[in-house]
Every structure is written in structure tokens, then in C-alpha cells.
Write a protein that holds these residues in place. Structure first.
Motif, PDB file in Angstrom:
ATOM      1  N   ILE A 284      33.131  45.588  54.044  1.00  0.00           N
ATOM      2  CA  ILE A 284      34.089  44.734  54.727  1.00  0.00           C
ATOM      3  C   ILE A 284      34.448  45.364  56.065  1.00  0.00           C
ATOM      4  O   ILE A 284      34.427  46.593  56.219  1.00  0.00           O
ATOM      5  CB  ILE A 284      35.358  44.533  53.861  1.00  0.00           C
ATOM      6  N   ALA A 299      34.419  47.717  50.328  1.00  0.00           N
ATOM      7  CA  ALA A 299      35.460  46.797  49.867  1.00  0.00           C
ATOM      8  C   ALA A 299      36.004  47.251  48.516  1.00  0.00           C
ATOM      9  O   ALA A 299      35.235  47.529  47.592  1.00  0.00           O
ATOM     10  CB  ALA A 299      34.902  45.383  49.770  1.00  0.00           C
ATOM     11  N   ASP A 300      37.331  47.347  48.409  1.00  0.00           N
ATOM     12  CA  ASP A 300      37.936  47.726  47.135  1.00  0.00           C
ATOM     13  C   ASP A 300      38.160  46.489  46.280  1.00  0.00           C
ATOM     14  O   ASP A 300      37.760  45.379  46.631  1.00  0.00           O
ATOM     15  CB  ASP A 300      39.237  48.503  47.361  1.00  0.00           C
ATOM     16  N   ASN A 303      39.887  43.307  47.944  1.00  0.00           N
ATOM     17  CA  ASN A 303      39.179  42.460  48.910  1.00  0.00           C
ATOM     18  C   ASN A 303      37.691  42.382  48.622  1.00  0.00           C
ATOM     19  O   ASN A 303      36.891  42.117  49.519  1.00  0.00           O
ATOM     20  CB  ASN A 303      39.404  42.980  50.340  1.00  0.00           C
ATOM     21  N   ARG A 304      37.323  42.614  47.372  1.00  0.00           N
ATOM     22  CA  ARG A 304      35.899  42.598  47.010  1.00  0.00           C
ATOM     23  C   ARG A 304      35.283  41.214  47.212  1.00  0.00           C
ATOM     24  O   ARG A 304      34.125  41.090  47.610  1.00  0.00           O
ATOM     25  CB  ARG A 304      35.738  43.053  45.562  1.00  0.00           C
ATOM     26  N   SER A 306      35.986  39.019  49.443  1.00  0.00           N
ATOM     27  CA  SER A 306      35.767  38.714  50.859  1.00  0.00           C
ATOM     28  C   SER A 306      34.738  39.633  51.509  1.00  0.00           C
ATOM     29  O   SER A 306      34.389  39.434  52.662  1.00  0.00           O
ATOM     30  CB  SER A 306      37.097  38.820  51.625  1.00  0.00           C
ATOM     31  N   GLY A 307      34.260  40.648  50.783  1.00  0.00           N
ATOM     32  CA  GLY A 307      33.276  41.573  51.339  1.00  0.00           C
ATOM     33  C   GLY A 307      31.867  40.995  51.309  1.00  0.00           C
ATOM     34  O   GLY A 307      31.569  40.048  50.577  1.00  0.00           O
TER      35      GLY A 307
END
Length: 489
Positions: A284, A299-300, A303-304, A306-307
């Protein structure tokens, strides 16, 4: 009389009237905006300020070849950006992208009930429907403006030509491949006077009427294989091939064909836990320094979704023992280094790190994918990557800045610069250059398809592969030689 009734209603029901007035103000504002936009459009239309492109026609084109090669169905729509580039091959891609950023591109929808419906602003990735028309500012087709080639004519020289043509690795009727040197930007931008796309347009046309166009990108400090299409058609085909490779790996499509292979060599600090494996971690983009710059990160969980999915295969080629000390002059083993420390009373001096050569095979094409996967997932940042390996370089006492900050390749290098700057940056020097090199690439031979002319009937089984290889740059070759001199390497 009407004014009195309105005043009486305001006094008795202030809340209701407030809603009515808010609605009236909103409608007035919308009407004013639409009227203003319409007046501007009518004014521009009357003064011939618009260049109207042909209506969109989803006929079979080059972008469908990549999907056919991967055995996936084609789609009939295309983005506004791709349609403009197809209709106006003489316009630089950077100029068209700038028009979108400035919101100067409009689309007239084919579903309009009336012919005088005004075009609406459109984004670069917005899809086209059959019959849609794109409107561009008339100024983009003004031949009186100097072209990029004309503006760069004053910088032309025979030495420049020889340098650019010396980078050539492969050429046929569809593509041209060069071995990108370190520190040279691939694409022009703010503050960049020289880039490979401009130089290729000047010196690598040969017998083609069109200039070569970029198919993919390499970071400024990276080196190795850079593929360019020699025509707009071949460039579109290769764009489709690269895009379909990323889509197939991102969606984990079972049985997806791999007709495009890329292999990088990288020298990293440390060593991964396993000698080979696969990294499948989404990436991301984040903004840092109060919006002044950006970087890519893993990305964690929050927000995975949206990555962007990114996949990299890796394997260890060779590794040096921990504590190996290297000098510019020679073969100095870890034992001799220890002896020198004893003689000089430096037993408590921190030992140098372990270095490992990795082969990286990206299955997706994300920005800074290899650099982030090496630094943040494997825990082995690439040598010379001061952006994502800052702490590792700080620990071993190296400068925290990119080598290209000092390598002035916005202008063409002189002979002395090529003999010194371009060869510096190995692990024996005071400052590292980025040790990331696209060493091998396998691409389909699309020249045969384009020569036949029937791009709607493509059989990937009958298309041969082109194997491209690029030698290591001077600084990486020097690091390899220094590490190879140790018998434990």
C-alpha cells in the motif's frame, strides 16, 4: 402580497422556512454551476477550442492479444486514456496524462437523448462505451509548438548517440531492448533534463517512423533489461502482456499461463531464514513528510483490502560468512581481518554484516515491490537501498542517501564520469549504489503476430519465446568479484 405571506410564514415556522431556503440556495448554486459550465463549453465550442476524437469502437485491437495469450476472455471496453493514445499516437503519453490531471478532458456519452448534450469531465481510467466521443483542447493538436525532439536538438551530439546505442541488447521489428545504466531516470519529470524515453526517441528509431515507447519501468537506481515497443501497436500488445501477468498472479487464477518471466539479481544485507520461497504480501502507498513524499509499505490487517496484491519468488544464489571484511584492493578473509584487529587493538570493533545474493522473480508488477518485500518481509534490505533499508545501512555506518543524488546523469556523462562514477558504489566503496539488476527476461515474440496482421486469431502455443539477458553493471560485478574471492562464498 406574496412578500407578506412569505414574511408571515418565516415568523410562524422558522424551521420549515430554513429548509425551504436551503433547498432554494442549493438549487440556485447547482443551476449557476451548470450554467457556468455550459457557457464555458459553448464559448469554447464556438471558438473551435475542442478537438473531437472519433467515436469509440471496440474493434479487436492489440490490447486483446495479451488476454488471448493468457487464455482469458477479452473485454469490449477501454479506458479514456487508452482510447486517446490510440486515436492520437503522435501525442506523448505524459502530455495526455497531464491533461487528465488538469481536468481538461471531456467525454460526450453515446446514450445522450439529445445531440446537444454537453460533454462531461472524464478521468483517465474511466471506461468508454460504444459511440462515446472524447473532447480534447484544440491546443494539443497545434503543430506550431516545438516537439520534444526539436527542443532537445541543441543537446544532440555524436557521443550521446554512441552512448545510447551502446546500451542496446536486442532489436526486431516490434521491440527494442536496452541495458539500463544506474542512476539514469527512465521517464522525464520535474528537474530531469535527460531520460531514457527521450533519448530512445532520438537515437533508437532506426528505420521506424515512430519513436520507441516504454512498456514497463525500472527505478532510477535500478539497472538491467528495459523493454520498449517500436510502434504504438507493439507497445499496446506488450502493455497487455505485462498487465495480464499481474492480474493472473493477483487473482491467483488456477492454470494461468506464464508467458512472461522476469528474474532480478539483488545483493542484500543479511540472509533470509529459508534458502528459497515465495512472498505473497499486499502493498500500500502511504504519504510521509506532511505530504511532501510517499513510500510503499506492507499493508496491515486494517488496510489489507485496499492494498495491491504482490507476489515474489526468491532463492539464495550465494552467501558470504558473517564478519567478512572487504577492501578495495583485494582478498581479505575474515581470519586476516581478525588478525589485523588484534594488532591494531580493535577487537571491539563491530564486525561487518553478512551479504547474500538473491534471485528475485516478481509475479506481479507493483511499484518498489522487490525492495519492500526484501526489506520488510524477508528482513534483508537491498544493498544501496537507503529508502527502505535505512536502519540496516545506518547500523553498518554507511551514508543515508541515494547514490544517484551524487551521480549527475540528468546530463549525459563524460568519459571520465563513466570511468569513475558509473563503476563506483560496490560494497568496498564508501557509499553503496543500489544492487538491484533485471538480469533475465523471457517475452513472447510478438513480431510474428504483428507481421501476419491477424491479431484476432492468436495461439500462444505457436509463439516462440525471446530470452533476454543483461550483464551485471560495473558496481555489482565488482561486489560479486570481491565476495567470490572468499573461499567460503
Amino acid at each position: 402580497m406574496a412578500e407578506r405571506l412569505l414574511l408571515r410564514q418565516i415568523i410562524r415556522r422558522p424551521a420549515t422556512v430554513k429548509i425551504i431556503l436551503t433547498k432554494l440556495v442549493y438549487e440556485q448554486k447547482c443551476w449557476y454551476t451548470a450554467a457556468s459550465d455550459g457557457e464555458n463549453y459553448d464559448k469554447e465550442k464556438n471558438t473551435n477550442q475542442w478537438l473531437i476524437l472519433p467515436p469509440f469502437n471496440p474493434a479487436p485491437d492489440a490490447s486483446s492479444i495479451g488476454k488471448k495469450l493468457y487464455g482469458r476472455p477479452d473485454e469490449t471496453n477501454a479506458s479514456a486514456l487508452n482510447w486517446i493514445l490510440k486515436c492520437c499516437p503522435h501525442l506523448p503519453r505524459s502530455l495526455v496524462q497531464k491533461l487528465f490531471r488538469l481536468r481538461q478532458v471531456r467525454k460526450q456519452s453515446s446514450s445522450a437523448g439529445s445531440k446537444d448534450q454537453r460533454p462531461r469531465r472524464v478521468g483517465a481510467k474511466d471506461l468508454m462505451d460504444i459511440g462515446d466521443r472524447i473532447c480534447l483542447p484544440k491546443s494539443v493538436d497545434d503543430k506550431s509548438h516545438p516537439t520534444v525532439e526539436e527542443k532537445n536538438q541543441s543537446f544532440s551530439s555524436e557521443e550521446e548517440r554512441r552512448f545510447v546505442q551502446s546500451l542496446e541488447l536486442y532489436k526486431d521489428s516490434a521491440i527494442i531492448v536496452i541495458n539500463k545504466p544506474p542512476g539514469m531516470p527512465v521517464q522525464g519529470g520535474v528537474g530531469i533534463r535527460r531520460s531514457l524515453d527521450e533519448l530512445a526517441a532520438k537515437y533508437l528509431r532506426y528505420d521506424c517512423m515512430e519513436p520507441p515507447r516504454l512498456v514497463h519501468r525500472l527505478d532510477r537506481d535500478s539497472t538491467g533489461i528495459l523493454v520498449m515497443g517500436r510502434t504504438q501497436l507493439s507497445t499496446t500488445v506488450l502493455h497487455s502482456v505485462f498487465r495480464e501477468k499481474t492480474i493472473g498472479a493477483s487473482n491467483d487464477i488456477l492454470g494461468s499461463k506464464r508467458i512472461l518471466h522476469k528474474r532480478y539479481w539483488a545483493l542484500v544485507i543479511g540472509s533470509p531464514r529459508r534458502r528459497q520461497g515465495s512472498v505473497s504480501v499486499p502493498l500500500i502507498k502511504v504519504v510521509v513528510d506532511n505530504g511532501k513524499s510517499e513510500r510503499i509499505t506492507v499493508a496491515d490487517n486494517s488496510n489489507r483490502l485496499s492494498g495491491q496484491h504482490a507476489v515474489t519468488d526468491y532463492r539464495v544464489i550465494a552467501s558470504s560468512p558473517s564478519g567478512l571484511f572487504l577492501t578495495q584492493s583485494s582478498n581479505v578473509s575474515s581470519m586476516s581481518y581478525l588478525l589485523s584487529c588484534v594488532l591494531e587493538g580493535m577487537l571491539f570493533k563491530p564486525s561487518p554484516p553478512c551479504y547474500t545474493w538473491l534471485e528475485l522473480s516478481p509475479l506481479t508488477g507493483r511499484k518498489h515491490q522487490l525492495r519492500v518485500h526484501c526489506a520488510e518481509v524477508l528482513g534483508t534490505p537491498i544493498v544501496g537501498d537507503y529508502k527502505y533499508g535505512r536502519q540496516a545501512h545506518k547500523k553498518i555506518g554507511h551514508y543515508l542517501e541515494s547514490a544517484s543524488d551524487h551521480l549527475k546523469l540528468s546530463d549525459m556523462p563524460s568519459k571520465d564520469e563513466k570511468d569513475t562514477e558509473l563503476e563506483s558504489g560496490s560494497i568496498s566503496d564508501e557509499q553503496f549504489s543500489l544492487h538491484l539488476h533485471c538480469k533475465e527476461m523471457v517475452v513472447p515474440d510478438i513480431s510474428v503476430v504483428l507481421q501476419n496482421g491477424n491479431i484476432s486469431d492468436v495461439d500462444s502455443a505457436r509463439i516462440r519465446d525471446i530470452v533476454l539477458r543483461a550483464p551485471l553493471p560495473a558496481h555489482m560485478q565488482r561486489s560479486w568479484d570481491l565476495l567470490s574471492s572468499n573461499h567460503n562464498f
